[in-house]
Scaffold this active site. Structure first.
Site, mmCIF file in Angstrom:
data_model
loop_
_atom_site.group_PDB
_atom_site.id
_atom_site.type_symbol
_atom_site.label_atom_id
_atom_site.label_comp_id
_atom_site.label_asym_id
_atom_site.label_seq_id
_atom_site.Cartn_x
_atom_site.Cartn_y
_atom_site.Cartn_z
ATOM 1 N N ASP A 119 0.839 -1.203 0.000
ATOM 2 C CA ASP A 119 0.000 0.000 0.000
ATOM 3 C C ASP A 119 0.874 1.253 0.000
ATOM 4 O OD1 ASP A 119 -1.979 1.871 0.191
ATOM 5 O OD2 ASP A 119 -2.586 1.368 2.252
ATOM 6 N N LYS A 160 1.485 7.898 0.333
ATOM 7 C CA LYS A 160 1.748 8.007 1.766
ATOM 8 C C LYS A 160 3.022 8.823 1.992
ATOM 9 C CE LYS A 160 -0.423 3.744 3.380
ATOM 10 N NZ LYS A 160 -1.349 4.325 4.358
ATOM 11 N N ASP A 195 0.104 -5.054 4.490
ATOM 12 C CA ASP A 195 -1.296 -4.698 4.266
ATOM 13 C C ASP A 195 -2.119 -5.872 3.707
ATOM 14 O OD1 ASP A 195 -3.054 -2.683 4.819
ATOM 15 O OD2 ASP A 195 -2.877 -1.701 2.863
ATOM 16 N N ASP A 198 -5.895 6.307 -0.758
ATOM 17 C CA ASP A 198 -5.255 5.538 0.314
ATOM 18 C C ASP A 198 -6.289 4.794 1.170
ATOM 19 O OD1 ASP A 198 -3.217 4.513 1.809
ATOM 20 O OD2 ASP A 198 -2.802 6.356 2.935
ATOM 21 N N GLU A 218 -8.087 2.371 0.330
ATOM 22 C CA GLU A 218 -8.310 1.361 -0.717
ATOM 23 C C GLU A 218 -8.822 0.034 -0.177
ATOM 24 O OE1 GLU A 218 -5.501 1.792 0.794
ATOM 25 O OE2 GLU A 218 -4.981 -0.283 1.254
ATOM 26 N N ARG A 222 -11.112 -0.746 1.950
ATOM 27 C CA ARG A 222 -12.568 -0.889 1.980
ATOM 28 C C ARG A 222 -13.130 -1.135 0.579
ATOM 29 N NH1 ARG A 222 -13.158 4.849 4.822
ATOM 30 N NH2 ARG A 222 -11.090 4.156 5.478
HETATM 31 N N1 BES Z 1 -3.261 0.225 5.097
HETATM 32 C C1 BES Z 1 -3.703 1.448 5.637
HETATM 33 C C2 BES Z 1 -4.001 1.385 7.144
HETATM 34 C C3 BES Z 1 -2.848 1.089 8.068
HETATM 35 C C4 BES Z 1 -2.249 2.095 8.778
HETATM 36 C C5 BES Z 1 -2.416 -0.201 8.259
HETATM 37 C C6 BES Z 1 -1.223 1.829 9.643
HETATM 38 C C7 BES Z 1 -1.377 -0.481 9.129
HETATM 39 C C8 BES Z 1 -0.786 0.533 9.824
HETATM 40 C C9 BES Z 1 -4.969 1.913 4.954
HETATM 41 O O1 BES Z 1 -5.128 1.520 3.643
HETATM 42 C C10 BES Z 1 -4.943 3.408 4.963
HETATM 43 O O2 BES Z 1 -4.050 3.949 4.392
HETATM 44 N N2 BES Z 1 -5.918 4.003 5.627
HETATM 45 C C11 BES Z 1 -6.005 5.422 5.728
HETATM 46 C C12 BES Z 1 -7.447 5.779 5.485
HETATM 47 C C13 BES Z 1 -7.703 7.236 5.360
HETATM 48 C C14 BES Z 1 -7.118 7.765 4.079
HETATM 49 C C15 BES Z 1 -9.191 7.438 5.392
HETATM 50 C C16 BES Z 1 -5.574 5.832 7.131
HETATM 51 O O3 BES Z 1 -5.914 5.141 8.070
HETATM 52 O O4 BES Z 1 -4.872 6.825 7.250
HETATM 53 ZN ZN ZN Z 2 -4.166 -0.243 3.095
HETATM 54 ZN ZN ZN Z 3 -4.192 2.829 2.228
#
Ligand code: BES
Ligand code: ZN
Ligand code: ZN
Length: 509
Positions: free
Chosen positions: A276, A283, A294, A353, A355, A357
């Site tokens: 990811d 990111k 991920d 990001d 993604e 869901r």
């Molecule tokens: N894979 C990440 C979530 C994550 C964060 C997993 C830290 C492991 C450790 C997910 O896809 C993500 O990036 N989520 C975002 C969502 C936001 C953009 C609504 C997040 O949590 O920042």
């Molecule tokens: Zn993710």
């Molecule tokens: Zn993500």
């Protein structure tokens, strides 16, 4: 590889030994001198040590002194932690075989100790040429009066005091030790998949690995390729995959033995984002570190179905594993794009990001075709879950599955993969309505793990449990037997849940 656990009823040969004991009076005779017993007492009572070592000429003895603790889950966890500590000491001296001498009346503590030893000996060394620090422990023997009965006599399989076992299971499963080996092997397998970097583990390679393990245990497996996914209109998975040079996969692994206890299957769905980057919403800074983890949800699903099939449990389970990487690219989704999901719903992608869901929503719509008794998904879904409870447990939510989640929580304490429930109130659902499409994939900054769950809930029409494992799935620093890197969170939990569910007998199956 992790060490395997066996039962022994042989007379003790001189070799590495661990003695598990809760009272001084229970120390086995003939092993310790009076002076050693006095030393042991001093270490335990004055210095509050739980592990005390005795060096003999050619071998070592460790005594694990069980502290008084009324909470059974804490007792078990202390035993796992001590097992990890002792395994570290044995590995440091390049021991290959160790015998655990159990003096306790139930087998749970010694099994937990062996579990901690085995999982604590796990290493991911595939890419390391220098093997100097490779763990040597291969065999953990248990000498236990409680567990020593012959394996093939079902009447001798005493149900654990903590895991209620329905009678139909007791006669069918081999023995608790065999079962434990299977589930620990599955945890190691799950960790391997998580620890593999994206340079090896593309979505295609992930699906091939799942095919391998499914074939090993005689489970049915099918990999839906990009063409098939297009025919099925899996707009979420295909959308996330748009920026990638690697095709997506959707792996279905099914275990349906004759005489399954459940008429309707349990479906496990796992987020399989093999890397990811965030996509076009790249990111920033260090937040991309470890994003090979991920796919921990998908890995846990594959490993749990593997363990259930290998143990030949009489339950019908299906694992759904949508997989892709999430990258920026010429064709990648951009903010504002609107995609149509597998069930026809439209989604405004406000942040690429978010993604997980999108790919999971397609898996959840696909799950309907199984008419499931219960669907459980596992996903490293949100940073919000990590901020809420850290790495010490997973965030859980349910819809129409309150009783099932209670059983899950009990399993969570038992295997120490604990769950914290958050609410699925309607108001959170209002926050992901879009002006332009049916839904948007981004909610407000607050309670991000809940709005993510509400998003997923829109694609369900059956009893549903969502586990956000973003915190505990992967550890930067070694933490006891959980190790460093992929922990395999979810595998022991799902396996335990199956037993507990049938022992609790809910009306639904
Ligand atoms: N894979 C990440 C979530 C994550 C964060 C997993 C830290 C492991 C450790 C997910 O896809 C993500 O990036 N989520 C975002 C969502 C936001 C953009 C609504 C997040 O949590 O920042
Ligand atoms: Zn993710
Ligand atoms: Zn993500």
């Amino acid at each position: 590889m992790i060490p395997s656990i066996t039962l022994t009823n042989k007379e003790q040969e001189l070799g590495h030994l661990v003695v598990i004991v809760s009272k001084f009076s229970k120390l086995p005779t003939g092993i310790f001198s009076a002076a050693e017993k006095t030393y042991l007492k001093g270490q335990v009572e004055t210095l509050k040590q739980d592990v005390v070592s005795f060096n003999r000429l050619s071998y070592c003895i460790y005594v694990y002194f069980i502290k008084e603790e009324h909470d059974p889950s804490k007792r078990l966890e202390a035993s796992r932690n001590a097992g990890d500590k002792v395994a570290g000491l044995f590995n440091a001296q390049k021991a290959t075989r160790v015998t655990i001498f159990d003096t306790e009346p139930d087998g749970d503590l010694v099994l937990a100790f062996a579990e901690g030893m085995a999982l604590g000996s796990y290493q991911f060394l595939k890419y390391k040429r220098d093997r100097e620090n490779e763990n040597t422990l291969q065999e953990i023997e248990i000498y236990s009066k409680t567990l020593e009965e012959p394996e093939n006599d079902p009447s001798s399989l005493r149900p654990s005091s903590l895991v209620p076992r329905p009678s139909s299971f007791v006669t069918r499963h081999a023995s608790r030790v065999t079962e434990l080996n299977i589930v620990l092997e599955a945890v190691a397998l799950c960790r391997d998949l998580i620890n593999e970097p994206n340079s090896f583990l593309t979505a295609t390679v992930f699906s091939k690995e799942v095919e391998k393990i499914a074939n090993e245990v005689g489970a049915k497996v099918e990999v839906l390729n990009k063409q098939k996914l297009a025919a099925l209109k899996m707009g979420g998975l295909l959308g996330v995959n748009q920026g990638s040079h690697e095709p997506p996969t959707f792996t279905v692994m099914e275990w349906k033995p004759a005489g399954s206890l459940n008429a309707k299957p349990f479906v496990f769905a796992g987020k399989g984002v093999v890397y990811d980057t965030g996509g076009m919403n790249l990111k920033p800074g260090d937040s991309m570190l470890n994003m090979k983890d991920d796919m921990s949800g998908a890995a846990a699903v594959a490993a749990a179905v593997y363990a259930i099939a290998k143990a030949k449990l009489p339950v019908h389970v299906v694992g759904l594993m949508p997989a892709t990487d999430n990258r920026p690219g010429e064709k990648a989704l951009v903010s504002g794009d609107i995609i149509t999901m597998n069930n026809g719903m439209t989604v405004e992608v406000l942040n690429t990001d978010a993604e997980g869901r999108l790919i999971l929503a397609d898996a959840l719509s696909y799950a309907k075709k199984y008419d499931p008794a219960l669907v459980i998904d596992l996903a490293t879904l949100t940073g919000a879950a990590v901020r809420a409870i850290g790495k010490f447990g997973a965030v859980a939510m349910q819809s129409n599955a309150a009783k099932e989640l209670e059983i899950f929580k009990t399993s969570g304490y038992h295997v120490f993969e604990r769950l914290v429930e958050f609410p699925m109130w309607d108001e959170y659902g209002e926050q992901i309505k879009s002006d332009l499409a049916d839904l948007k994939n981004l909610g407000p900054a607050e309670a991000g793990m809940i709005t993510a769950a509400k998003f997923l809930e829109k694609f369900t029409s059956y009893p549903y449990i969502h586990l956000d494992i973003a915190g505990p799935a992967f550890l930067d620093k070694r933490d006891s037997y959980r190790g460093q890197g992929g922990t395999g969170f979810g595998v022991r939990l799902l396996f335990d849940f199956i037993f507990r569910y049938f022992a609790t007998s809910l009306p639904r199956h």
